[in-house]
Design a protein around this motif. Structure first.
Motif, mmCIF file in Angstrom:
data_model
loop_
_atom_site.group_PDB
_atom_site.id
_atom_site.type_symbol
_atom_site.label_atom_id
_atom_site.label_comp_id
_atom_site.label_asym_id
_atom_site.label_seq_id
_atom_site.Cartn_x
_atom_site.Cartn_y
_atom_site.Cartn_z
ATOM 1 N N GLU A 67 0.850 -1.111 0.146
ATOM 2 C CA GLU A 67 0.063 0.019 -0.033
ATOM 3 C C GLU A 67 0.841 1.296 -0.106
ATOM 4 O OE1 GLU A 67 -2.959 1.670 3.420
ATOM 5 O OE2 GLU A 67 -3.979 -0.159 2.125
ATOM 6 N N LYS A 68 1.791 1.154 0.860
ATOM 7 C CA LYS A 68 3.087 2.450 0.876
ATOM 8 C C LYS A 68 4.184 2.054 1.597
ATOM 9 C CE LYS A 68 1.571 6.557 2.207
ATOM 10 N NZ LYS A 68 1.511 7.773 3.121
ATOM 11 N N ILE A 69 5.332 2.285 1.273
ATOM 12 C CA ILE A 69 6.539 2.219 1.814
ATOM 13 C C ILE A 69 7.355 3.465 1.670
ATOM 14 C CG2 ILE A 69 8.739 1.297 1.794
ATOM 15 C CD1 ILE A 69 7.721 -1.357 0.883
ATOM 16 N N TYR A 70 7.497 4.392 2.865
ATOM 17 C CA TYR A 70 7.970 5.592 2.636
ATOM 18 C C TYR A 70 9.076 5.758 3.774
ATOM 19 C CZ TYR A 70 8.520 10.446 3.332
ATOM 20 O OH TYR A 70 9.045 12.066 3.381
ATOM 21 N N PHE A 71 10.307 6.057 3.320
ATOM 22 C CA PHE A 71 11.196 6.332 4.589
ATOM 23 C C PHE A 71 11.902 7.746 4.361
ATOM 24 C CE2 PHE A 71 12.105 1.642 3.912
ATOM 25 C CZ PHE A 71 11.393 1.317 5.149
ATOM 26 N N GLU A 72 12.444 8.248 5.487
ATOM 27 C CA GLU A 72 13.185 9.500 5.348
ATOM 28 C C GLU A 72 14.555 8.940 6.119
ATOM 29 O OE1 GLU A 72 11.318 12.690 7.438
ATOM 30 O OE2 GLU A 72 9.797 13.153 5.513
ATOM 31 N N ILE A 73 15.537 9.369 5.272
ATOM 32 C CA ILE A 73 17.234 8.750 5.722
ATOM 33 C C ILE A 73 17.548 9.826 6.706
ATOM 34 C CG2 ILE A 73 18.849 7.664 4.765
ATOM 35 C CD1 ILE A 73 16.547 6.611 3.781
ATOM 36 N N THR A 74 18.280 8.888 7.520
ATOM 37 C CA THR A 74 19.008 9.736 8.655
ATOM 38 C C THR A 74 20.296 8.874 8.900
ATOM 39 O OG1 THR A 74 18.842 10.418 10.935
ATOM 40 C CG2 THR A 74 17.573 8.503 10.522
ATOM 41 N N ARG A 173 18.027 4.448 9.075
ATOM 42 C CA ARG A 173 19.416 4.529 8.813
ATOM 43 C C ARG A 173 19.965 3.476 8.222
ATOM 44 N NH1 ARG A 173 23.121 4.416 14.165
ATOM 45 N NH2 ARG A 173 22.330 2.526 14.997
ATOM 46 N N PHE A 174 20.739 3.597 7.326
ATOM 47 C CA PHE A 174 21.240 2.329 6.578
ATOM 48 C C PHE A 174 22.662 2.383 6.785
ATOM 49 C CE2 PHE A 174 17.410 3.592 4.437
ATOM 50 C CZ PHE A 174 16.933 2.401 3.806
ATOM 51 N N GLY A 175 23.287 1.128 7.016
ATOM 52 C CA GLY A 175 24.677 0.952 7.597
ATOM 53 C C GLY A 175 25.164 -0.290 7.673
ATOM 54 N N VAL A 176 26.224 -0.313 8.379
ATOM 55 C CA VAL A 176 26.837 -1.573 9.134
ATOM 56 C C VAL A 176 26.764 -1.296 10.620
ATOM 57 C CG1 VAL A 176 28.704 -3.204 9.203
ATOM 58 C CG2 VAL A 176 28.264 -1.995 6.946
ATOM 59 N N PRO A 180 29.693 3.771 12.811
ATOM 60 C CA PRO A 180 28.723 4.769 12.496
ATOM 61 C C PRO A 180 28.859 5.611 11.281
ATOM 62 C CG PRO A 180 30.336 5.259 14.454
ATOM 63 C CD PRO A 180 30.379 3.699 14.097
ATOM 64 N N ASP A 181 30.342 5.351 10.841
ATOM 65 C CA ASP A 181 30.651 6.267 9.630
ATOM 66 C C ASP A 181 29.644 5.655 8.331
ATOM 67 O OD1 ASP A 181 32.533 7.773 10.803
ATOM 68 O OD2 ASP A 181 34.231 6.876 9.856
ATOM 69 N N THR A 182 29.475 4.441 8.296
ATOM 70 C CA THR A 182 28.500 3.999 7.194
ATOM 71 C C THR A 182 27.230 4.539 7.221
ATOM 72 O OG1 THR A 182 27.764 1.795 8.497
ATOM 73 C CG2 THR A 182 29.713 1.879 7.104
ATOM 74 N N TYR A 183 26.616 4.955 8.601
ATOM 75 C CA TYR A 183 25.344 5.431 8.625
ATOM 76 C C TYR A 183 25.662 7.021 8.319
ATOM 77 C CZ TYR A 183 24.169 1.209 11.470
ATOM 78 O OH TYR A 183 23.791 0.064 11.927
ATOM 79 N N PHE A 184 26.481 7.395 8.566
ATOM 80 C CA PHE A 184 26.683 8.873 8.161
ATOM 81 C C PHE A 184 26.846 9.306 6.695
ATOM 82 C CE2 PHE A 184 29.507 12.702 7.289
ATOM 83 C CZ PHE A 184 28.469 13.806 7.930
ATOM 84 N N TYR A 185 27.873 8.439 6.130
ATOM 85 C CA TYR A 185 28.049 8.696 4.866
ATOM 86 C C TYR A 185 27.075 8.159 3.961
ATOM 87 C CZ TYR A 185 32.337 10.518 5.357
ATOM 88 O OH TYR A 185 33.966 11.279 5.871
ATOM 89 N N PHE A 229 30.645 10.234 -4.951
ATOM 90 C CA PHE A 229 30.901 10.500 -3.568
ATOM 91 C C PHE A 229 31.268 9.443 -2.513
ATOM 92 C CE2 PHE A 229 29.191 10.933 0.734
ATOM 93 C CZ PHE A 229 29.786 11.801 1.152
ATOM 94 N N GLU A 230 32.248 9.445 -1.878
ATOM 95 C CA GLU A 230 32.525 8.270 -0.940
ATOM 96 C C GLU A 230 33.403 8.797 0.037
ATOM 97 O OE1 GLU A 230 34.377 3.935 -1.478
ATOM 98 O OE2 GLU A 230 33.810 5.004 -3.176
ATOM 99 N N LYS A 231 33.353 8.193 1.317
ATOM 100 C CA LYS A 231 34.247 8.325 2.530
ATOM 101 C C LYS A 231 35.782 8.414 1.974
ATOM 102 C CE LYS A 231 35.026 6.574 7.171
ATOM 103 N NZ LYS A 231 36.506 6.179 7.100
#
Length: 472
Positions: A67-74, A173-176, A180-185, A229-231
C-alpha cells in the motif's frame, strides 16, 4: 515519535539506463524471474517483527500488496535533517530456497513513496519482501561510489497477516552495525540524491515558467550524469564537473569531495550549493559546448572572461536555489568591496562580479538600479519570489539560445532579444554602469584597477577538461 529502522546496505551494480521509467503505482502482472540471492552486510531491526508471519508449513500462495513504503533517511543522530528518496529507482523481490525472485522494478514518486503495488501468487512460505533502493534514476543520473556502483539500500519487510504492507513516516538509517561512519556517509549520499532531484525540479520548473510566457522558446532538456561521492575520497579537494570523467574515460561525471569538517555536509546551504553548482556546469556545457578553465577564487581576477562567466552562471543558480532567491545582503558588494583598500570586483573579470551582475537582472527591488527581466513581460500578479524564479528561467532560455561563452555575449543577446523599449534599455544600461561594465557589457578594468587598453578576449581552446570548484 518516529520509529528509527536499522537497515543494511546491499551491493548491486547499476548504471544509467538500468531501469525503465516506471512509476511506483499499479498492479504488477509481469512474470517473475530468478536472480541470485544477495548477501546483506549489515543489521536490520524490524519494529513490526511481532506481527504474525506465514510459516513454511502452510502450502499454497496469496496476493501481497504494498500500500505504501516511505522512508526518510537519517544517520540516527539529532544533528541531521532526515531526507526522503524521491524519483529513486527501486526493486522488489523475495528470497526462497536460496534463490531471489524479482517481482518489480520501478521508481519512487515525487515524494519518495512506493505505493499501489500488488503481487499475486506469492508462496505462503515467503515471510518478507526485499526492497532495494538505488540512489538515482536513468534520466538524471545516480549518486555512486568511485567504483561506479550506485549507493544501494536494502530493506527486508515482513509480510503481515493481512498481506498488506503499509509503512509511512518512518525514519531509517542504512549502514553496518557498529560502524557509525557507514550510517553518516549513506545519509550524505541520500541527501545528495534528494538535493539532486530538487535541483532538477527547481531548474525545470523555472524554465517551464519562461516557456509559458514565451511559447516559442524550447523546454529544458534533461540529460543524465552521475555524481561520485565516498568516504575518504578527494578529502578537502575541489568539487568538480568533468566533461571527460574524473578518470578520463570520456563519460562526463561530477565529483563531490569528502570533507574533513563533516559539518559542511549538515549545513543547510553548502551541499545544496555544491550539487546545483556542479549540475549547472553540466547543463551549461551541454548547451554552450564551451571549454573550461581554472580559477583561484571567487574574488580572483580571471584574464579569461569565459572563466568568470561560466563560474558566475553556476553561482547565480546555486545561490538562488540554496538561499531562496535572496542575495539582497550582498547586492551592493560590487560597488562597496574593499579588501586591503582595493575594490576587487567593480569593472573586473571575476566570478563574483558576474554573479552580482546576473543578480541585478533578477532582483525586483534594488538600491542602485531598477531593471528586472521578468517585470516587463508579466501578464499576471506574481510575488517577488515568483518573479525572480521566472527571471532565472528566462535567463536559461537566453543562455540556451545564444550559446554565449562570456558575460558580454550573454548581455548582448539578452538586450537585443528581450530588452526592447527605450525605457527598459535605459534601465538595462544602468545595470552595466553600476557594475563598472562598458555599454557593450565588457569588463573595463584590469586586476590593478587600471582601464583595459583592449577588451579581454577568451582563448580559442581550453587548458583542461574539468571544471574544478573551490569549496567557498
Amino acid at each position: 515519535m518516529k520509529k528509527v529502522l536499522l537497515v543494511v546496505v546491499g551491493s548491486f551494480l547499476l548504471g544509467i539506463g538500468v531501469f525503465n521509467s516506471v512509476e511506483a503505482r499499479g498492479e504488477e502482472k509481469a512474470a517473475t524471474q530468478s536472480i541470485e540471492s544477495k548477501e546483506s552486510d549489515g543489521e536490520f531491526i524490524d519494529p513490526d517483527d511481532k506481527k504474525p508471519r506465514a510459516t513454511r508449513a502452510v502450502a499454497g500462495s496469496r496476493t501481497v500488496k504494498i500500500e505504501k513504503i516511505y522512508f526518510e533517511i537519517t544517520d540516527g543522530t539529532k544533528n541531521v535533517t532526515p531526507v526522503p528518496m524521491p524519483k529513486t529507482n527501486f526493486s522488489v523481490s523475495y528470497s526462497l530456497d536460496g534463490k531471489e525472485t524479482l517481482l518489480h522494478e520501478g521508481r519512487t514518486n515525487v515524494t519518495g513513496e512506493i505505493a499501489g503495488l500488488s503481487f499475486p501468487n506469492i508462496p505462503n512460505e515467503v515471510t518478507s519482501l526485499i526492497v532495494r533502493f538505488y540512489l538515482g534514476n536513468s534520466e538524471r543520473g545516480f549518486v555512486q561510489r568511485y567504483n561506479r556502483k550506485p549507493y544501494t539500500f536494502h530493506h527486508a519487510r515482513t509480510i503481515p497477516a493481512n498481506s498488506v504492507i503499509n509503512v509511512s513516516s518512518n525514519t531509517a538509517r542504512f549502514g553496518v552495525a557498529g560502524n557509525p561512519d557507514t550510517y553518516f556517509y549513506n545519509y550524505v549520499a541520500a541527501k545528495i540524491n534528494y538535493i539532486f532531484e530538487q535541483s532538477v525540479q527547481e531548474y525545470s520548473n523555472n524554465v517551464a515558467k519562461a516557456n509559458d510566457l514565451f511559447p516559442d522558446t524550447k523546454p529544458f532538456e534533461l540529460a543524465p550524469i552521475n555524481m561520485n561521492f565516498e568516504k575518504d575520497q578527494m578529502i578537502d579537494k575541489s568539487n568538480g564537473f568533468n566533461k571527460n570523467g574524473h578518470l578520463g574515460g570520456g563519460v562526463p561525471d561530477i565529483v563531490v569531495a569528502d570533507r574533513s569538517d563533516r559539518t559542511r555536509f549538515i549545513d543547510p546551504v553548502i551541499l545544496k550549493r555544491t550539487v546545483m553548482h556542479e549540475w549547472t556546469h553540466w547543463n551549461w556545457y551541454r548547451y554552450a559546448y564551451a571549454p573550461s578553465g581554472g580559477y583561484e577564487g571567487q574574488y580572483s581576477y580571471n584574464a579569461n572572461p569565459r572563466v568568470s562567466y561560466k563560474e558566475g552562471w553556476a553561482l547565480i543558480n546555486d545561490e538562488m536555489f540554496a538561499r531562496n532567491y535572496d542575495l539582497d545582503w550582498i547586492d551592493s558588494l560590487v560597488q562597496t568591496d574593499k579588501y586591503n583598500g582595493v575594490n576587487r570586483l567593480f569593472g573586473k573579470s571575476t566570478n563574483m562580479t558576474v554573479l552580482l551582475v546576473l543578480y541585478d537582472l533578477i532582483d525586483v527591488i534594488s538600491k542602485d538600479e531598477d531593471y528586472s527581466i521578468a517585470l516587463r513581460y508579466l501578464d499576471e500578479e506574481l510575488s517577488e519570489l515568483e518573479q525572480k524564479k521566472l527571471s532565472l528561467g528566462i535567463m536559461h532560455t537566453v543562455m540556451a539560445e545564444s550559446k554565449a561563452t562570456t558575460l558580454q555575449e550573454f548581455l548582448t543577446y539578452l538586450e537585443k532579444n528581450y530588452v526592447r523599449t527605450k525605457n527598459d534599455k535605459a534601465k538595462f544600461a544602468k545595470v552595466l554602469e553600476v557594475n563598472g561594465l562598458s555599454r557593450d557589457g565588457s569588463f573595463t578594468l584590469d586586476n590593478d584597477g587600471n582601464p583595459l587598453k583592449v577588451p579581454l578576449a577568451a582563448p580559442a581552446t581550453a587548458e583542461d577538461s574539468a571544471i574544478l570548484d573551490k569549496d567557498e
